[in-house]
Design a protein around this motif. Structure first.
Motif, mmCIF file in Angstrom:
data_model
loop_
_atom_site.group_PDB
_atom_site.id
_atom_site.type_symbol
_atom_site.label_atom_id
_atom_site.label_comp_id
_atom_site.label_asym_id
_atom_site.label_seq_id
_atom_site.Cartn_x
_atom_site.Cartn_y
_atom_site.Cartn_z
ATOM 1 N N PHE A 1 0.960 -1.348 0.164
ATOM 2 C CA PHE A 1 -0.077 -0.001 0.033
ATOM 3 C C PHE A 1 0.760 1.320 -0.130
ATOM 4 C CE2 PHE A 1 -1.862 3.293 2.402
ATOM 5 C CZ PHE A 1 -3.176 3.729 1.515
ATOM 6 N N CYS B 1 -6.203 0.752 -2.804
ATOM 7 C CA CYS B 1 -6.592 0.489 -1.516
ATOM 8 C C CYS B 1 -7.072 -0.625 -1.147
ATOM 9 C CB CYS B 1 -7.449 1.890 -1.202
ATOM 10 S SG CYS B 1 -6.766 3.232 -0.993
ATOM 11 N N VAL C 1 -7.469 -1.462 2.713
ATOM 12 C CA VAL C 1 -7.376 -0.261 3.152
ATOM 13 C C VAL C 1 -8.794 0.093 2.846
ATOM 14 C CG1 VAL C 1 -6.912 2.436 3.214
ATOM 15 C CG2 VAL C 1 -5.186 0.534 3.072
ATOM 16 N N TYR D 1 -5.342 6.460 7.325
ATOM 17 C CA TYR D 1 -5.924 5.294 6.504
ATOM 18 C C TYR D 1 -6.183 4.047 7.424
ATOM 19 C CZ TYR D 1 -3.820 7.544 2.449
ATOM 20 O OH TYR D 1 -3.338 8.716 1.582
#
Length: 130
Positions: free
Chosen positions: A75, A96, A101, A115
């Motif tokens: 990420f 994401c 995420v 995040y």
């Protein structure tokens, strides 16, 4: 509430890549946005003012499935590429999702971006460049 979703959309249309992001943050902060939460699954973003009143965009694209496990290192690599202008917004949202995420909270007072994963636990907090 001073701002509308339309006001924010007008500012967002000026963003061509992650490199334009700091100017966008400054613009929406000037509109009266104190913080906002973006959800990767459908692109819905909820914007809040200083009185915690909110406006939201609703879903912006077909639903993405968020991976159960966070792959933080991958990420971070994809995030850096996006911040340097290497990917567009929808590609970043897919990155994401693939890396677990679920969304992010932008705090325009503290100038941080947090995040978070499917359990709303912060997995990465960054300073927003001013």
């Amino acid at each position: 509430m001073k701002f509308t979703v339309e006001d924010i959309k007008t500012e967002h249309q000026k963003v061509k890549s992650g490199a334009d992001f700091p100017q966008y943050i400054k613009a929406i902060k000037n509109l009266g946005v104190s913080h906002y939460t973006s959800f990767v699954a459908d692109g819905n973003t909820e914007y809040f003012d200083g009185n915690n009143e909110s406006a939201h965009t609703g879903s912006k694209y077909d639903k993405l499935i968020i991976a159960e496990t966070v792959n933080l290192e991958n990420f971070k690599t994809r995030l850096k590429l996006h911040q340097q202008g290497g990917t567009d917004y929808i590609t970043f949202c897919k990155d994401c999702a693939e890396n677990g995420v679920e969304g992010w909270v932008m705090d325009l007072t503290a100038m941080t971006c947090s995040y978070f994963d499917n359990d709303r636990r912060n997995v990465l907090v960054e300073q927003i460049p001013g």
